[in-house]
Motif scaffolding. Structure first.
Motif, PDB file in Angstrom:
ATOM      1  N   SER A  99     -94.629  78.943 -24.326  1.00  0.00           N
ATOM      2  CA  SER A  99     -94.738  80.390 -24.136  1.00  0.00           C
ATOM      3  C   SER A  99     -95.550  81.038 -25.248  1.00  0.00           C
ATOM      4  CB  SER A  99     -93.339  81.014 -24.061  1.00  0.00           C
ATOM      5  OG  SER A  99     -92.665  80.893 -25.302  1.00  0.00           O
ATOM      6  N   LEU A 100     -95.345  80.568 -26.484  1.00  0.00           N
ATOM      7  CA  LEU A 100     -96.096  81.125 -27.612  1.00  0.00           C
ATOM      8  C   LEU A 100     -97.581  80.775 -27.516  1.00  0.00           C
ATOM      9  CD1 LEU A 100     -93.589  80.356 -30.508  1.00  0.00           C
ATOM     10  CD2 LEU A 100     -93.959  82.539 -29.362  1.00  0.00           C
ATOM     11  N   VAL A 101     -97.865  79.522 -27.154  1.00  0.00           N
ATOM     12  CA  VAL A 101     -99.259  79.097 -27.022  1.00  0.00           C
ATOM     13  C   VAL A 101     -99.938  79.832 -25.870  1.00  0.00           C
ATOM     14  CG1 VAL A 101    -100.779  77.142 -26.533  1.00  0.00           C
ATOM     15  CG2 VAL A 101     -98.829  76.851 -28.064  1.00  0.00           C
ATOM     16  N   ALA A 102     -99.196  80.053 -24.780  1.00  0.00           N
ATOM     17  CA  ALA A 102     -99.765  80.767 -23.640  1.00  0.00           C
ATOM     18  C   ALA A 102    -100.122  82.209 -24.019  1.00  0.00           C
ATOM     19  CB  ALA A 102     -98.782  80.753 -22.477  1.00  0.00           C
ATOM     20  N   ARG A 103     -99.283  82.853 -24.816  1.00  0.00           N
ATOM     21  CA  ARG A 103     -99.596  84.208 -25.276  1.00  0.00           C
ATOM     22  C   ARG A 103    -100.797  84.203 -26.212  1.00  0.00           C
ATOM     23  NH1 ARG A 103     -96.019  88.378 -24.408  1.00  0.00           N
ATOM     24  NH2 ARG A 103     -97.028  89.497 -26.109  1.00  0.00           N
ATOM     25  N   THR A 104    -100.928  83.132 -27.021  1.00  0.00           N
ATOM     26  CA  THR A 104    -102.106  83.013 -27.877  1.00  0.00           C
ATOM     27  C   THR A 104    -103.374  82.895 -27.037  1.00  0.00           C
ATOM     28  OG1 THR A 104    -100.790  81.916 -29.594  1.00  0.00           O
ATOM     29  CG2 THR A 104    -103.184  81.657 -29.710  1.00  0.00           C
ATOM     30  N   PHE A 105    -103.303  82.103 -25.953  1.00  0.00           N
ATOM     31  CA  PHE A 105    -104.434  81.982 -25.028  1.00  0.00           C
ATOM     32  C   PHE A 105    -104.820  83.352 -24.482  1.00  0.00           C
ATOM     33  CE2 PHE A 105    -105.939  81.780 -20.663  1.00  0.00           C
ATOM     34  CZ  PHE A 105    -106.963  80.847 -20.725  1.00  0.00           C
ATOM     35  N   ALA A 106    -103.815  84.125 -24.059  1.00  0.00           N
ATOM     36  CA  ALA A 106    -104.093  85.449 -23.506  1.00  0.00           C
ATOM     37  C   ALA A 106    -104.709  86.372 -24.550  1.00  0.00           C
ATOM     38  CB  ALA A 106    -102.801  86.049 -22.956  1.00  0.00           C
ATOM     39  N   ALA A 107    -104.197  86.282 -25.779  1.00  0.00           N
ATOM     40  CA  ALA A 107    -104.732  87.139 -26.840  1.00  0.00           C
ATOM     41  C   ALA A 107    -106.197  86.830 -27.109  1.00  0.00           C
ATOM     42  CB  ALA A 107    -103.905  86.958 -28.122  1.00  0.00           C
ATOM     43  N   TYR A 108    -106.536  85.537 -27.145  1.00  0.00           N
ATOM     44  CA  TYR A 108    -107.939  85.161 -27.348  1.00  0.00           C
ATOM     45  C   TYR A 108    -108.802  85.593 -26.162  1.00  0.00           C
ATOM     46  CZ  TYR A 108    -107.579  82.345 -31.605  1.00  0.00           C
ATOM     47  OH  TYR A 108    -107.429  81.933 -32.901  1.00  0.00           O
ATOM     48  N   ALA A 109    -108.279  85.457 -24.944  1.00  0.00           N
ATOM     49  CA  ALA A 109    -109.051  85.817 -23.754  1.00  0.00           C
ATOM     50  C   ALA A 109    -109.396  87.302 -23.728  1.00  0.00           C
ATOM     51  CB  ALA A 109    -108.278  85.434 -22.491  1.00  0.00           C
ATOM     52  N   LEU A 110    -108.503  88.124 -24.268  1.00  0.00           N
ATOM     53  CA  LEU A 110    -108.713  89.573 -24.246  1.00  0.00           C
ATOM     54  C   LEU A 110    -109.438  90.089 -25.480  1.00  0.00           C
ATOM     55  CD1 LEU A 110    -105.228  90.665 -22.870  1.00  0.00           C
ATOM     56  CD2 LEU A 110    -107.385  90.567 -21.619  1.00  0.00           C
ATOM     57  N   ARG A 111    -109.588  89.240 -26.505  1.00  0.00           N
ATOM     58  CA  ARG A 111    -110.202  89.679 -27.766  1.00  0.00           C
ATOM     59  C   ARG A 111    -111.630  90.214 -27.584  1.00  0.00           C
ATOM     60  NH1 ARG A 111    -108.592  87.942 -32.762  1.00  0.00           N
ATOM     61  NH2 ARG A 111    -106.577  87.735 -31.710  1.00  0.00           N
ATOM     62  N   PRO A 112    -112.499  89.570 -26.777  1.00  0.00           N
ATOM     63  CA  PRO A 112    -113.859  90.117 -26.620  1.00  0.00           C
ATOM     64  C   PRO A 112    -113.887  91.504 -25.992  1.00  0.00           C
ATOM     65  CG  PRO A 112    -113.777  87.827 -25.902  1.00  0.00           C
ATOM     66  CD  PRO A 112    -112.361  88.272 -26.105  1.00  0.00           C
ATOM     67  N   PHE A 113    -112.811  91.888 -25.300  1.00  0.00           N
ATOM     68  CA  PHE A 113    -112.759  93.193 -24.654  1.00  0.00           C
ATOM     69  C   PHE A 113    -112.000  94.222 -25.486  1.00  0.00           C
ATOM     70  CE2 PHE A 113    -112.696  89.789 -21.462  1.00  0.00           C
ATOM     71  CZ  PHE A 113    -113.885  90.060 -20.788  1.00  0.00           C
ATOM     72  N   ASP A 114    -111.662  93.845 -26.741  1.00  0.00           N
ATOM     73  CA  ASP A 114    -110.943  94.740 -27.659  1.00  0.00           C
ATOM     74  C   ASP A 114    -109.617  95.220 -27.068  1.00  0.00           C
ATOM     75  OD1 ASP A 114    -112.867  94.579 -29.662  1.00  0.00           O
ATOM     76  OD2 ASP A 114    -114.074  96.167 -28.754  1.00  0.00           O
ATOM     77  N   ILE A 115    -108.936  94.315 -26.359  1.00  0.00           N
ATOM     78  CA  ILE A 115    -107.627  94.630 -25.773  1.00  0.00           C
ATOM     79  C   ILE A 115    -106.557  93.859 -26.542  1.00  0.00           C
ATOM     80  CG2 ILE A 115    -106.186  94.523 -23.706  1.00  0.00           C
ATOM     81  CD1 ILE A 115    -108.696  94.663 -22.034  1.00  0.00           C
ATOM     82  N   GLU A 116    -105.616  94.574 -27.091  1.00  0.00           N
ATOM     83  CA  GLU A 116    -104.517  93.946 -27.822  1.00  0.00           C
ATOM     84  C   GLU A 116    -103.191  94.424 -27.239  1.00  0.00           C
ATOM     85  OE1 GLU A 116    -104.770  94.505 -31.982  1.00  0.00           O
ATOM     86  OE2 GLU A 116    -106.798  93.695 -32.173  1.00  0.00           O
ATOM     87  N   GLY A 117    -102.356  93.467 -26.832  1.00  0.00           N
ATOM     88  CA  GLY A 117    -101.076  93.818 -26.245  1.00  0.00           C
ATOM     89  C   GLY A 117    -101.238  94.317 -24.815  1.00  0.00           C
ATOM     90  N   GLY A 118    -100.196  94.954 -24.317  1.00  0.00           N
ATOM     91  CA  GLY A 118    -100.235  95.476 -22.959  1.00  0.00           C
ATOM     92  C   GLY A 118     -99.769  94.463 -21.929  1.00  0.00           C
ATOM     93  N   PRO A 119     -99.705  94.851 -20.668  1.00  0.00           N
ATOM     94  CA  PRO A 119     -99.182  93.973 -19.611  1.00  0.00           C
ATOM     95  C   PRO A 119    -100.076  92.783 -19.286  1.00  0.00           C
ATOM     96  CG  PRO A 119    -100.087  95.995 -18.662  1.00  0.00           C
ATOM     97  CD  PRO A 119    -100.088  96.181 -20.147  1.00  0.00           C
ATOM     98  N   LEU A 120    -101.354  92.858 -19.651  1.00  0.00           N
ATOM     99  CA  LEU A 120    -102.252  91.752 -19.321  1.00  0.00           C
ATOM    100  C   LEU A 120    -101.895  90.474 -20.084  1.00  0.00           C
ATOM    101  CD1 LEU A 120    -105.785  93.414 -19.096  1.00  0.00           C
ATOM    102  CD2 LEU A 120    -104.402  92.492 -17.231  1.00  0.00           C
TER     103      LEU A 120
END
Length: 276
Positions: free
Chosen positions: A73-94
């Protein structure tokens, strides 16, 4: 790399060497047990041989499986955080949505059979090793055109180096999922141990290349500031902003492959416990 450099300072390349040595001792026990009793149970098999097929081995194995699920679960959230980093999105439902999607994808790949898992794992491993090697070469090339003086740094306490070694050991820990393939591969008495040794050697060489490349371009304080993007920062004079996006892509591949390996290991461990 950045976190280890923050703890060990200019000695952080030695942290990877020390981490590899400590990992080798741990790997020896896995190799010895896997050569004697090849099984898909992994650590569950070792606990069963040590304590017998009873409550102690089962409870400890379930705790291990639970810890791996939490790690997923922690690694999956890290994947999501990296995926959203180029779009300057931090946190949220995505973030949880993408994380859950990755876990479902890993389950589908594992459910489709060993051949799918093997082919995708080989592809992802090639991308990770090739990408890191590219970064390393680019960083070394950049250092030749005038990198930072890595030799000038503050004094770092010995306890910092010890902590950095402990952290570097975690970067080698994925080899513990290899014994769970003991019941799936040909000639496991020989190939499981050989695979563990090869994986640790490849990791050690790759990490040393990264450490050499980064330390030749950036000072320890700069590496600590860059943290997860230290390699991208070192290669930036050659690759420019592309280095950032390549780092994100490599991080996504690394976390996705880690999730797939963890799901594979947990499923095999639970199968052994069910049979037991």
């Amino acid at each position: 790399t950045g976190r280890i450099a923050g703890l060990a300072g200019p000695w952080f390349p030695l942290s990877f060497i020390a981490g590899a040595v400590v990992t080798a001792f741990s790997a020896y026990s896995y190799i010895a047990m896997s050569n004697q009793w090849p099984s898909s149970g992994g650590i569950a098999m070792i606990l069963t041989k040590a304590y017998g097929p009873g409550a102690v081995a089962a409870a400890a194995s379930l705790l291990m499986a639970l810890s791996m699920v939490i790690n997923e679960s922690l690694v999956a959230r890290t994947f999501a955080a990296y995926a959203l980093r180029p779009f300057d999105i931090e946190g949220g439902p995505l973030v949880p949505l993408i994380a859950v999607g990755l876990i479902i994808f890993a389950y589908v790949v594992n459910a489709s059979g060993n051949r799918s898992v093997g082919l995708l794992s080989i592809l992802m491993s090639a991308l990770k090793i090739g990408g890191i090697a590219l970064f390393g070469v680019a960083a070394l090339w950049a250092s030749g055109s005038g990198g930072a003086d890595a030799g000038v740094s503050d004094d770092f306490p010995p306890i910092g180096f010890v902590c950095s070694v402990a952290l570097s050991i975690l970067s080698f820990k994925r080899f513990t999922t290899i014994p769970t393939s003991g019941g799936e591969i040909t000639d496991p008495h020989r190939n499981v141990g050989r695979t563990i040794v090869i994986s640790i050697v490849i990791c050690a060489v790759t990490y040393l290349l990264v450490a050499l490349a980064v330390s030749s371009s950036l000072a320890p304080s700069e590496i600590e500031v860059a943290r997860d993007y230290a390699l991208a920062e070192a290669a930036k004079p050659v690759l420019g902003q592309t280095a950032f996006y390549l780092t994100v892509a490599l991080a996504m591949v690394a976390t996705a492959s880690g999730i797939m390996a963890s799901v594979f290991a947990v499923s095999r461990m639970l199968t052994m416990l069910t049979d037991m």
